[in-house]
Write an enzyme that holds these catalytic residues in place. Structure first.
Site, PDB file in Angstrom:
ATOM      1  N   LYS A 104       0.712  -1.266  -0.058  1.00 50.67           N
ATOM      2  CA  LYS A 104      -0.115   0.044   0.055  1.00 50.67           C
ATOM      3  C   LYS A 104       0.857   1.310   0.056  1.00 50.67           C
ATOM      4  CE  LYS A 104      -4.540   0.699  -0.013  1.00 50.67           C
ATOM      5  NZ  LYS A 104      -5.561  -0.056  -0.716  1.00 50.67           N
TER       6      LYS A 104
ATOM      7  N   ASP B 216      -7.101   4.492  -4.692  1.00 51.58           N
ATOM      8  CA  ASP B 216      -7.544   4.263  -3.498  1.00 51.58           C
ATOM      9  C   ASP B 216      -8.134   5.452  -3.412  1.00 51.58           C
ATOM     10  OD1 ASP B 216      -7.709   4.309  -0.100  1.00 51.58           O
ATOM     11  OD2 ASP B 216      -7.586   2.336  -0.863  1.00 51.58           O
TER      12      ASP B 216
END
Length: 449
Positions: free
Chosen positions: A129, A169
């Site tokens: 991430k 995201d």
């Protein structure tokens, strides 16, 4: 509340000690460790080879400065992150989040969750991430472009289609992915389509990617209902949020016969008893980039907007928290149970607090954790990687069929694993154990690395 197995307690204490102040990461690790007692009892080699300890330590953590120039000619500085957590199953894979709340603890929590989520898909992708504390809101397209170009100038050296494949995201949509990919192409002099996912359809993107997380969450709930001999027909559903995940979850619920009666954004929530109008919601949020109150004004017909209280006070059969982490607390869970909610599935990453999950468990509410229920987004990203690798492009129908198949597989894997380890119907335990075992076995096979 439940406690961590004694074999793993020392490890959890070590995580707290080595990662001070990273509360979201601590929460994510504890939630997984709570499920692993039966696994390490059955497979002691996971402890002997320090598999659990290694899986809690990222392979690589990258923090970098992102300088850029605003429209007034002033130099601005943000901080960029990429945490490459685990590549035992394949290249690192996970989104980029641009939001003021982003710091190392948030990125590590998201990356840790991504390990197990990606494992559950059955596809060959590892967990990672990244992101920045930059907020695209309030900035011009030119400022967003300059920021993205600076961010990618540093990130380029750490990513690649066989190394690490970022996606979008919160705060990173098609516009940002375009600017990021353009800068990567410029720096490398390669049209490496598979280095980023979430691309536009005309330049290497996949059908269904925008819809995938919301659709996938609803497909997962549909499997939960089917396992109990039920369906969405006649069900009242509440969905928090109004971004991509929430919007397309609402769309799919309506297609399957349910009615979404409420949704929200950071300013409040709307209650629409006849069912949220998806076309109008897209107009307000995607075209106008407006607030949810505008939806209520334009919709009329008794639709109510509230900027106080909680969306979880709205009576429903099924709740889909799809906004952000820790948005649904213990008191919210009590309200949902009181109002007759029987299924909760996480469309966002870790939106339910541990206290809320404990309430659901005690009340017999079926609860699907995000690492299982919202895995459709990364699954479709992996399908985009497949298309890029084969220089192919699939139809919407074929891609959605693959997504539905993957979500059925995730549901069945979680349910069967929960049964195997003596916790029938516990999707949290099933997801954590099934996701862990696949990664752990790969790590054993690869040696101490």
């Amino acid at each position: 509340m439940s406690s961590v197995d004694e074999k793993l307690q020392d490890l959890y204490d070590e995580v707290l000690r080595r990662n001070p102040g990273e509360v979201e990461f601590h929460q994510a690790v504890r939630e997984v460790l709570l499920s692993l007692g039966p696994v390490v009892a059955k497979r002691p080699e996971y402890v002997d080879a320090a598999i659990v300890r290694r899986i809690c330590e990222p392979e690589r953590q990258i923090i970098f400065r992102v300088p850029w120039v605003d429209d007034a000619g002033r130099v601005q500085i943000n901080r960029g992150f990429r945490v490459q957590f685990n590549s035992a199953l394949g290249p690192f894979k996970g989104g980029l989040r641009f939001h003021p709340s982003v710091y190392l603890g948030i990125v590590k929590f998201l990356g840790f969750e991504q390990i197990f989520k990606n494992s559950l898909t059955g596809l060959p992708i590892g967990g990672a991430k990244g992101g920045s504390d930059f907020d695209p809101k309030g900035h011009s397209d030119a400022e967003v472009m300059r920021f993205c170009q600076s961010f990618m100038t540093e990130l380029t050296r750490y990513i690649g289609e066989y190394t690490d494949v970022p996606a979008g995201d919160i705060g990173v949509g098609g516009r940002e992915i375009g600017y990021l990919f353009g800068q990567y192409k410029r720096i490398t002099s390669r049209y490496e389509s598979g280095v980023l996912t979430g691309k536009g359809l005309t330049w290497g993107g996949s059908q269904v990617r925008k819809e995938a997380t919301g659709y996938g969450t609803v497909y997962f709930v549909s499997e939960m209902l089917s396992a109990a001999g039920d369906s969405f027909d006649g069900k009242r559903v509440v969905v928090s949020g109004s971004g991509n995940v929430a919007t397309y979850a609402i769309e799919k619920v309506h297609e399957l016969g349910g009615t979404v009666v409420a949704c929200s954004d950071s300013s409040g929530y709307v209650v629409d008893p006849s069912g949220v109008d998806v076309a109008l919601l897209k107009e307000v949020k995607e075209v106008r980039r407006g607030r949810i109150a505008e939806y209520a004004e334009m919709r009329g017909n008794g639709v109510r907007f509230s900027d106080s209280g909680s969306i979880w006070d709205v009576a429903c059969d099924i709740a889909l928290p799809s906004a952000t982490q820790n948005e649904l607390n213990g008191a919210d869970a009590v309200a949902l149970v009181k109002n007759g909610c029987t299924i909760v599935a996480e469309g966002a990453n870790m939106p339910a607090t541990p206290e809320a999950i404990a309430v659901f468990e005690e009340a017999g509410v079926r609860f699907a954790p995000g690492k299982a229920a919202n895995a459709g987004g990364v699954a479709t990203s992996a399908l985009e990687m497949q298309q890029n690798a084969s220089r192919d492009s699939w139809t919407f129908e074929h891609t959605e069929d693959r997504l539905a198949e993957i979500m059925r597989g995730i549901h069945d894997r979680c349910a069967e694993t929960a049964d195997e380890f003596g916790t029938p119907g516990n999707y949290v335990a099933g997801a954590n154990i099934a996701g862990f075992v696949r990664v752990a076995d790969a790590m054993l096979a690869l040696g101490v690395i």
